[in-house]
Design a protein around this motif. Structure first.
Motif, PDB file in Angstrom:
ATOM      1  N   ALA A  81       0.813  -1.215   0.000  1.00 34.47           N
ATOM      2  CA  ALA A  81       0.000   0.000   0.000  1.00 34.47           C
ATOM      3  C   ALA A  81       0.848   1.267   0.000  1.00 34.47           C
ATOM      4  N   GLY A  82       2.182   1.095   0.011  1.00 32.41           N
ATOM      5  CA  GLY A  82       3.067   2.264   0.004  1.00 32.41           C
ATOM      6  C   GLY A  82       3.203   2.932   1.354  1.00 32.41           C
ATOM      7  N   GLN A  83       2.810   2.239   2.400  1.00 32.85           N
ATOM      8  CA  GLN A  83       2.934   2.784   3.757  1.00 32.85           C
ATOM      9  C   GLN A  83       4.272   2.342   4.320  1.00 32.85           C
ATOM     10  N   GLY A  84       5.180   3.223   4.436  1.00 28.74           N
ATOM     11  CA  GLY A  84       6.496   2.869   4.940  1.00 28.74           C
ATOM     12  C   GLY A  84       7.380   4.092   5.009  1.00 28.74           C
ATOM     13  N   MET A  85       8.679   3.867   5.060  1.00 25.16           N
ATOM     14  CA  MET A  85       9.621   4.980   5.098  1.00 25.16           C
ATOM     15  C   MET A  85      10.870   4.611   4.319  1.00 25.16           C
ATOM     16  N   GLN A  86      11.631   5.615   3.977  1.00 23.90           N
ATOM     17  CA  GLN A  86      12.876   5.402   3.257  1.00 23.90           C
ATOM     18  C   GLN A  86      13.859   4.661   4.157  1.00 23.90           C
ATOM     19  N   LEU A  87      14.725   3.877   3.537  1.00 17.99           N
ATOM     20  CA  LEU A  87      15.685   3.073   4.282  1.00 17.99           C
ATOM     21  C   LEU A  87      16.531   3.932   5.213  1.00 17.99           C
ATOM     22  N   GLU A  88      17.021   5.076   4.721  1.00 18.99           N
ATOM     23  CA  GLU A  88      17.852   5.950   5.545  1.00 18.99           C
ATOM     24  C   GLU A  88      17.094   6.423   6.782  1.00 18.99           C
ATOM     25  N   ASP A  89      15.801   6.750   6.597  1.00 16.13           N
ATOM     26  CA  ASP A  89      14.984   7.193   7.729  1.00 16.13           C
ATOM     27  C   ASP A  89      14.778   6.068   8.739  1.00 16.13           C
ATOM     28  N   ALA A  90      14.632   4.845   8.228  1.00 20.25           N
ATOM     29  CA  ALA A  90      14.457   3.690   9.117  1.00 20.25           C
ATOM     30  C   ALA A  90      15.697   3.487   9.973  1.00 20.25           C
ATOM     31  N   PHE A  91      16.890   3.617   9.362  1.00 20.37           N
ATOM     32  CA  PHE A  91      18.124   3.444  10.134  1.00 20.37           C
ATOM     33  C   PHE A  91      18.284   4.543  11.178  1.00 20.37           C
ATOM     34  N   VAL A  92      17.880   5.756  10.849  1.00 23.50           N
ATOM     35  CA  VAL A  92      17.942   6.843  11.828  1.00 23.50           C
ATOM     36  C   VAL A  92      17.037   6.506  13.010  1.00 23.50           C
ATOM     37  N   LYS A  93      15.834   6.042  12.718  1.00 22.02           N
ATOM     38  CA  LYS A  93      14.888   5.694  13.775  1.00 22.02           C
ATOM     39  C   LYS A  93      15.417   4.542  14.631  1.00 22.02           C
ATOM     40  N   ILE A  94      16.041   3.555  13.993  1.00 21.71           N
ATOM     41  CA  ILE A  94      16.592   2.425  14.725  1.00 21.71           C
ATOM     42  C   ILE A  94      17.708   2.885  15.656  1.00 21.71           C
ATOM     43  N   THR A  95      18.629   3.705  15.131  1.00 25.07           N
ATOM     44  CA  THR A  95      19.778   4.122  15.946  1.00 25.07           C
ATOM     45  C   THR A  95      19.371   5.064  17.080  1.00 25.07           C
ATOM     46  N   GLU A  96      18.230   5.730  16.964  1.00 30.26           N
ATOM     47  CA  GLU A  96      17.762   6.570  18.062  1.00 30.26           C
ATOM     48  C   GLU A  96      17.465   5.747  19.308  1.00 30.26           C
ATOM     49  N   GLY A  97      17.053   4.490  19.092  1.00 27.14           N
ATOM     50  CA  GLY A  97      16.717   3.625  20.218  1.00 27.14           C
ATOM     51  C   GLY A  97      17.903   2.911  20.818  1.00 27.14           C
ATOM     52  N   ILE A  98      19.072   3.059  20.229  1.00 31.26           N
ATOM     53  CA  ILE A  98      20.260   2.354  20.725  1.00 31.26           C
ATOM     54  C   ILE A  98      20.985   3.192  21.752  1.00 31.26           C
TER      55      ILE A  98
END
Length: 98
Positions: A81-98
């Motif tokens: 459905a096109g609901q998602g985010m760009q890969l770079e944005d996903a990595f930023v979000k992941i690293t925020e939780g580390i």
């Protein structure tokens, strides 16, 4: 060079030991080197070099097969459905939780 004469003894579950040692062998790292480097990190950081915490997100290990497949189905539907985010944005979000 310092002579290594101290011994560390620990009791662990046999399957945990086997799995970890298989990974270390694949990486070419002796257990003694891993323990030595962990001790050095403890000394350098004056702390344990990783955190002990309960994950805020459910992990695969804690899911049943049905829960996992339902989660994957939802993710596939969202992707189609096109609901998602760009890969770079996903990595930023992941690293925020580390």
């Amino acid at each position: 060079m310092a002579v290594k004469t101290a011994t560390v003894t620990a009791r662990v579950q046999p399957e945990i030991k086997q799995q970890a040692e298989e990974i270390l062998e694949h990486l070419g790292i002796p257990v003694s080197v891993l323990i030595d480097s962990l001790y050095r990190q403890i000394i350098m950081t004056n702390s344990i070099p990783y955190s002990f915490r309960i994950p805020s997100l459910q992990t695969r290990d804690s899911m049943s097969e049905e829960q996992f497949h339902a989660m994957m189905k939802t993710g596939l539907e969202q992707a189609k459905a096109g609901q998602g985010m760009q890969l770079e944005d996903a990595f930023v979000k992941i690293t925020e939780g580390i």
